[in-house]
Each structure stands twice: as C-alpha cells, then as structure tokens.
Design a protein around this motif. Sequence first.
Motif, PDB file in Angstrom:
ATOM      1  N   TYR A 151      -1.941   5.825   3.644  1.00 32.22           N
ATOM      2  CA  TYR A 151      -1.999   4.506   3.005  1.00 32.22           C
ATOM      3  C   TYR A 151      -3.046   3.600   3.638  1.00 32.22           C
ATOM      4  O   TYR A 151      -3.687   2.801   2.953  1.00 32.22           O
ATOM      5  N   CYS A 181       1.006   4.082  -2.963  1.00 28.52           N
ATOM      6  CA  CYS A 181       0.807   5.516  -2.689  1.00 28.52           C
ATOM      7  C   CYS A 181       1.973   6.334  -3.240  1.00 28.52           C
ATOM      8  O   CYS A 181       1.769   7.383  -3.865  1.00 28.52           O
ATOM      9  N   ILE A 223       1.660   9.206   1.496  1.00 25.56           N
ATOM     10  CA  ILE A 223       1.881   7.894   2.082  1.00 25.56           C
ATOM     11  C   ILE A 223       1.378   7.799   3.515  1.00 25.56           C
ATOM     12  O   ILE A 223       1.151   6.694   4.022  1.00 25.56           O
ATOM     13  N   ARG A 264       0.834  -1.216   0.000  1.00 25.01           N
ATOM     14  CA  ARG A 264       0.000   0.000   0.000  1.00 25.01           C
ATOM     15  C   ARG A 264       0.864   1.260   0.000  1.00 25.01           C
ATOM     16  O   ARG A 264       0.548   2.244  -0.688  1.00 25.01           O
TER      17      ARG A 264
END
Length: 212
Positions: free
Chosen positions: A170, A160, A167, A156
Amino acid sequence: MSLQLYFLRHAETIFSQTGGYCGELDVELTPNGVEMAKAFAAAYRDLPWAAIYVSPMKRTIATAKPLCDEIGMEMQLRDGLKEIRYGAWEGKSAEEVRQQFGEDYVQWLTEPAWNPPTGGETAVQIASRASLVVTEIQQNYPSGNVLVVSHKATIRIVLCSLLGIDIGRYRDRIDMPAASISVVKFDLHGPLLQCLGDRSHLPDELRLLPGT
C-alpha cells in the motif's frame, strides 16, 4: 444507481506537514487544514449524499464538519476507520524510528502487511477492521453517494483490498495527499476505481502546499 464511496483523507495537520508518525495521536487541523475542509464542503455540498462515515479523531471530525453543517447531516463515527496504530513510533520522525527501532523499521518497510510498527498494527489488522465498515455501508446503502472520512494509511489499505492489490504494497502503490478524494463505484463487476487522490476542489494556494 450504484453505490459510490468517496474516500476523503483528512485535511492538513502538523504531522502531514512534517511526515512524522501520527496514528493514535489526536491532533487538530492546521489553519490551512481548516481551509481545506471548508473548500471540500463548498465543492461537494450539492452532491446528493446518502450518509457520512467518519473516523472518531479530531482531525477527521473537523474535516467532515463543514460539509455536515452545510447539508444538515450527522456524521456516523466508526472506530474501524481510525488510522494505523504506530505504537512506540507515535510522534517520531522516520529518522528517529530508524535509529531507535532499526530492525522493526526495516521489517515494516519490507512487509507491512504482517510486520507492525513496534507495538502497533499490521496492514492486515487495519484491512480487517476497516472492511467491516465498508460491508456495513454496502448493506445499509446499496446505492447512492457515501462519504468516508479517514486517514492516509487506512484509505490506501482499503483501496488495495477492494482493488485486489497486495495490501503489503500500500505504501509503494498508492499516494494519498491531505484533503484528497478517491472514488470507488460498486457495480455488477465489483469495485471500480473512478478517481484517486484528487484535490481539484482545493484552491491553488492550498493544493500546491509542500509536504501534504
């Protein structure tokens, strides 16, 4: 032909069932997880693979092994693909962490990019180490299909980073079920998300399992 990265989250473990924190804990796949790995291999064995990169944990290696065996390709292990280090939270449930590490837990939930689990890693640190692997793949395989077998948080965060999503969000923006595949194509305009969290390769009895 462009480079296409296939990000595969490892198949089911006891922690993906329960939701407990498992980063450095080197756990095995459940029996259902083993079947998920076999189902992925059966569905994707005919895709022409250029390389297979894998986090060096038991659960990711076991997820990649059926496909590697099917096509006769060695997996390339990279520490940069490991899961987030949860530090003192390893093996604990969210409720246990909330009770024992309340302030750290709230800070991590609010802004995980810069606030780590107690004694663990930030999303920024994970993005930094995982991006080195992505760069290596881009340099070594400018075209073709490359499989990357990694973990829930790590994938993830990488997605991102590639797609220009904060981030620190995420956990709020991207879901990643066990044994799901996400595909990013690299072309003249940069990374293009073609598929996210797909599990259509799994039979219904595995795809519909709760908690995965």
